[in-house]
Design an enzyme around this catalytic site. Structure first.
Site, PDB file in Angstrom:
ATOM      1  N   THR A 184       0.851  -1.185   0.000  1.00 17.27           N
ATOM      2  CA  THR A 184       0.000   0.000   0.000  1.00 17.27           C
ATOM      3  C   THR A 184       0.886   1.233   0.000  1.00 17.27           C
ATOM      4  O   THR A 184       2.009   1.199   0.509  1.00 17.27           O
ATOM      5  CB  THR A 184      -0.973  -0.019   1.201  1.00 17.27           C
ATOM      6  OG1 THR A 184      -1.829   1.101   1.118  1.00 17.27           O
ATOM      7  CG2 THR A 184      -0.236  -0.008   2.532  1.00 17.27           C
ATOM      8  N   GLU A 329      -4.089  -2.561   5.564  1.00 16.94           N
ATOM      9  CA  GLU A 329      -3.458  -3.008   6.812  1.00 16.94           C
ATOM     10  C   GLU A 329      -4.433  -3.733   7.734  1.00 16.94           C
ATOM     11  O   GLU A 329      -4.048  -4.282   8.756  1.00 16.94           O
ATOM     12  CB  GLU A 329      -2.876  -1.799   7.561  1.00 16.94           C
ATOM     13  CG  GLU A 329      -1.642  -1.181   6.912  1.00 16.94           C
ATOM     14  CD  GLU A 329      -1.968  -0.086   5.919  1.00 16.94           C
ATOM     15  OE1 GLU A 329      -3.093  -0.073   5.376  1.00 16.94           O
ATOM     16  OE2 GLU A 329      -1.091   0.770   5.690  1.00 16.94           O
ATOM     17  N   LYS A 439      -6.751  10.293  -2.760  1.00 16.92           N
ATOM     18  CA  LYS A 439      -7.315   9.014  -3.202  1.00 16.92           C
ATOM     19  C   LYS A 439      -8.232   9.244  -4.394  1.00 16.92           C
ATOM     20  O   LYS A 439      -9.328   9.766  -4.256  1.00 16.92           O
ATOM     21  CB  LYS A 439      -8.040   8.292  -2.081  1.00 16.92           C
ATOM     22  CG  LYS A 439      -8.100   6.801  -2.371  1.00 16.92           C
ATOM     23  CD  LYS A 439      -8.468   5.997  -1.165  1.00 16.92           C
ATOM     24  CE  LYS A 439      -7.969   4.555  -1.308  1.00 16.92           C
ATOM     25  NZ  LYS A 439      -8.536   3.697  -0.303  1.00 16.92           N
ATOM     26  N   TRP A 444      -4.323   5.323  -4.572  1.00 22.93           N
ATOM     27  CA  TRP A 444      -3.581   6.409  -3.923  1.00 22.93           C
ATOM     28  C   TRP A 444      -2.654   7.181  -4.854  1.00 22.93           C
ATOM     29  O   TRP A 444      -2.011   6.608  -5.723  1.00 22.93           O
ATOM     30  CB  TRP A 444      -2.713   5.852  -2.797  1.00 22.93           C
ATOM     31  CG  TRP A 444      -3.448   5.331  -1.611  1.00 22.93           C
ATOM     32  CD1 TRP A 444      -3.467   4.033  -1.185  1.00 22.93           C
ATOM     33  CD2 TRP A 444      -4.243   6.071  -0.673  1.00 22.93           C
ATOM     34  NE1 TRP A 444      -4.231   3.940  -0.045  1.00 22.93           N
ATOM     35  CE2 TRP A 444      -4.716   5.171   0.284  1.00 22.93           C
ATOM     36  CE3 TRP A 444      -4.602   7.426  -0.563  1.00 22.93           C
ATOM     37  CZ2 TRP A 444      -5.528   5.553   1.355  1.00 22.93           C
ATOM     38  CZ3 TRP A 444      -5.407   7.807   0.497  1.00 22.93           C
ATOM     39  CH2 TRP A 444      -5.863   6.883   1.436  1.00 22.93           C
TER      40      TRP A 444
HETATM   41  P1  AMP Z   1      -6.458   1.235   1.230  1.00 24.65           P
HETATM   42  O1  AMP Z   1      -5.461   0.621   2.120  1.00 24.65           O
HETATM   43  O2  AMP Z   1      -5.913   1.606  -0.105  1.00 24.65           O
HETATM   44  O3  AMP Z   1      -7.696   0.424   1.158  1.00 24.65           O
HETATM   45  O4  AMP Z   1      -6.875   2.637   1.857  1.00 24.65           O
HETATM   46  C1  AMP Z   1      -7.358   2.767   3.170  1.00 24.65           C
HETATM   47  C2  AMP Z   1      -7.765   4.188   3.402  1.00 24.65           C
HETATM   48  O5  AMP Z   1      -8.814   4.550   2.501  1.00 24.65           O
HETATM   49  C3  AMP Z   1      -8.315   4.503   4.779  1.00 24.65           C
HETATM   50  O6  AMP Z   1      -7.306   4.707   5.727  1.00 24.65           O
HETATM   51  C4  AMP Z   1      -9.132   5.760   4.495  1.00 24.65           C
HETATM   52  O7  AMP Z   1      -8.313   6.902   4.425  1.00 24.65           O
HETATM   53  C5  AMP Z   1      -9.692   5.479   3.103  1.00 24.65           C
HETATM   54  N1  AMP Z   1     -11.023   4.866   3.196  1.00 24.65           N
HETATM   55  C6  AMP Z   1     -11.347   3.568   3.087  1.00 24.65           C
HETATM   56  N2  AMP Z   1     -12.686   3.398   3.205  1.00 24.65           N
HETATM   57  C7  AMP Z   1     -13.221   4.618   3.407  1.00 24.65           C
HETATM   58  C8  AMP Z   1     -14.540   5.117   3.622  1.00 24.65           C
HETATM   59  N3  AMP Z   1     -15.599   4.315   3.639  1.00 24.65           N
HETATM   60  N4  AMP Z   1     -14.690   6.443   3.815  1.00 24.65           N
HETATM   61  C9  AMP Z   1     -13.632   7.271   3.802  1.00 24.65           C
HETATM   62  N5  AMP Z   1     -12.367   6.872   3.593  1.00 24.65           N
HETATM   63  C10 AMP Z   1     -12.154   5.564   3.408  1.00 24.65           C
END
Ligand code: AMP
Length: 541
Positions: A184, A329, A439, A444
């Site tokens: 990630t 994570e 995002k 990302w």
């Molecule tokens: P990833 O590891 O790429 O899945 O990204 C995780 C991150 O995405 C989280 O720490 C949040 O910042 C963002 N994220 C995931 N789900 C949501 C959600 N339902 N609403 C807002 N942000 C989210």
């Protein structure tokens, strides 16, 4: 005194054995590259997975070796999800959207021994192949016999299976063995690997299948649009095998029209994807209405689902939206926003407000919010703090990285980098994040890396990147740039310059030229000020 129950190892092969024993006839359907549908059942998948695991061992895979996958969501990738861990190895899913440099970094950092590559993605992978020395074999999926490639030691997926038999004993003998890995993006530097164990993924699968979470059951037909290369497709393939749900894989067809067709024709009951996917689907359905009455939950996460879109789905299309929050994570599921008893008397509008929040922690995930000094804050719906979590499917250290206080607290919690409030019922709402990332459409973009790339231009003195709201991608990067004295800079020059230095989707849609970037008291770019100036998309501020 210890209990006297069996020390039964929680390994992923046991989920597959269960699927084969209990639900051999249940279906896995894949939308193939040519648009046809491949169908088979768990019993057939099981036999092929055993052969595949044996073939991996025949190729010399040792316990703990990493095996990469570079593929869409399909039945072969499903097979790899079980065969690699079953062979005692680690299924390392490679994100096809990464910039070549990052992709090469993670293959090399993970020391992948074999990489499985979808034929349609071969050109993408070939661009980095010359930088990779760890990979001993490549295996092509869905490749015609006539395919030409610069890669060496190339095998075809079906040949590999044909050469092995299913007389194979699982090598996943210890629940603490690693079984999967996803990288990630970090705020700075290279991506970091989250390394899942059999035990953590087994427990995550049970956690996800709780009735108070996604609660997937045998009668469900599940469509994971979220890619298998992003946070293990939210664990949906495992959740289906555990519960015996039918699985529908979209392959490379992630456009709204084929997705709408799949949902309607396969009578999908649960579909999971990021908000951008569901935004596209909504537009499509407005123009070409389809029967979505089979859908019991449109699961959405990865970014905040806009309240307006929740309302549009529920009010106009009668589709129940299940908003969830998670992280790579966290394997990845952390919270879900499902209405509880105390919401019963709310109006529809108030219910959509609740659903737009990130929701309560599912059993297995503990959360707390803390202030800057690490002091725990109350769940009063007002106090804003950093979200920290702990639990059996939550990371305690990144792969081949030192333990860092930036990410893990001394008392054993993972720092999410999300900033939120929690109400007295435990419903969490994300209000901001501390990680300097954008995002876009679920993937990302590191603002710091992008700033560095822009500042590499000889005529740029300073550049700061912030996220601005976007209707389709939810967030897009905005670059605020100061030109060197005497230089005249235009957007087009910067675009041309950046073209081969960043992934295509990282390219800012807008560059704003300013005489100076506002700074904090310690001289850092004040992103808070920039967000106030431009954050709502007011580019002419
Ligand atoms: P990833 O590891 O790429 O899945 O990204 C995780 C991150 O995405 C989280 O720490 C949040 O910042 C963002 N994220 C995931 N789900 C949501 C959600 N339902 N609403 C807002 N942000 C989210």
């Amino acid at each position: 005194m210890h209990g006297l129950m069996m020390d039964y190892q929680l390994t992923m092969d046991r989920i597959l054995e269960h699927a084969n024993r209990m639900f051999p006839h249940k279906q896995i359907t894949t939308l193939q590259p040519d648009g046809s549908r491949h169908r088979y059942n768990y019993a057939e998948a099981y036999t092929r997975i055993k052969r595949l695991a044996k073939a991996l061992v025949n190729l010399g895979i040792q316990p703990g070796d990493r095996v990469g996958t570079f593929a869409w969501n399909n039945y072969q990738h499903f097979e790899l999800y079980f065969a690699i861990p079953g062979a005692g190895a680690v299924c390392h899913t490679l994100n096809i959207r990464l910039f070549p440099e990052q992709l090469a970094y993670i293959v090399d950092h993970a020391e992948d021994q074999i990489v499985f590559i979808e034929a349609s993605l071969l050109p993408l992978y070939e661009r980095i192949a010359h930088q990779i020395s760890c990979v001993k074999h490549y295996v092509l999926i869905n490749a015609p016999r006539t395919i030409e490639t610069r890669l060496r030691n190339v095998l075809h997926y079906e040949d590999l299976l044909a050469d092995a038999d299913e007389d194979f004993a699982w090598r996943s003998t210890d629940e603490r063995m690693a079984m999967g890995m996803c990288y990630t993006s970090g705020t700075t530097g290279n991506p970091k690997g989250a390394l899942y164990s059999h035990r953590s993924m087994y427990l995550h699968t049970i956690g996800e299948n709780q009735a108070a979470a996604l609660g997937i059951v045998e009668s469900d037909v599940v469509l994971p649009v979220v890619p298998q290369f992003h946070a293990m497709a939210w664990g949906l393939p495992y959740a289906c095998a555990m519960s015996g749900a039918d699985l529908v894989m979209p392959g490379m067809h992630l456009q709204p029209a084929p997705l709408a067709r799949l949902i309607a024709e396969e009578r999908v009951t649960v579909a999971g994807g990021v908000p951008t996917i569901w935004m596209g689907l909504y537009q499509e359905l407005k123009q070409n209405p389809r029967d979505l009455s089979s859908l019991r939950a449109l699961v959405v996460g990865g970014s905040a689902m806009p309240r307006s879109l929740i309302e549009a789905y529920e009010r106009e299309l009668g589709v129940n939206v299940l908003h969830a929050w998670g992280m790579t994570e966290l394997s990845p599921l952390g919270t879900v926003s499902i209405l509880q008893k105390h919401h019963q008397n709310l109006s529809d509008k108030e219910k959509w407000d609740v659903k737009a929040r990130q929701g309560y922690a599912i059993a297995g995930v503990e959360m707390r919010i803390v202030d800057d000094s690490g002091r725990e804050l109350p769940w009063d719906n007002k106090s804003v703090g950093e979200l920290q979590v702990r639990g059996p499917w939550i990371i305690r250290q990144y792969f081949k990285r030192e333990h860092s206080e930036d990410q893990f607290t001394a008392d054993g919690w993972f720092r999410t980098g999300d900033v939120c409030t929690i109400d007295p019922y435990g419903y969490m709402t994300i209000t901001d994040r501390t990680k300097d990332l954008v995002k876009s459409g679920g993937e990302w973009i590191s603002s710091v890396e992008l700033e560095n790339a822009i500042m590499g231009h000889p005529d740029v003195l300073e550049a700061a990147v912030i996220a601005i709201p976007d209707d389709r991608w939810l967030e897009r990067p905005l670059a605020v740039v100061v030109a060197r004295p005497g230089a005249t800079l235009a957007q087009e020059q910067l675009r041309t310059y950046l073209q081969d230095k960043i992934a295509k989707f990282w390219m800012p849609d807008h560059f704003v030229f300013v005489p100076e970037i506002p700074k904090t008291s310690v001289g850092k770019f004040s992103k808070t000020t920039l967000r106030q100036m431009y954050g709502e998309g007011r580019l002419s501020a």
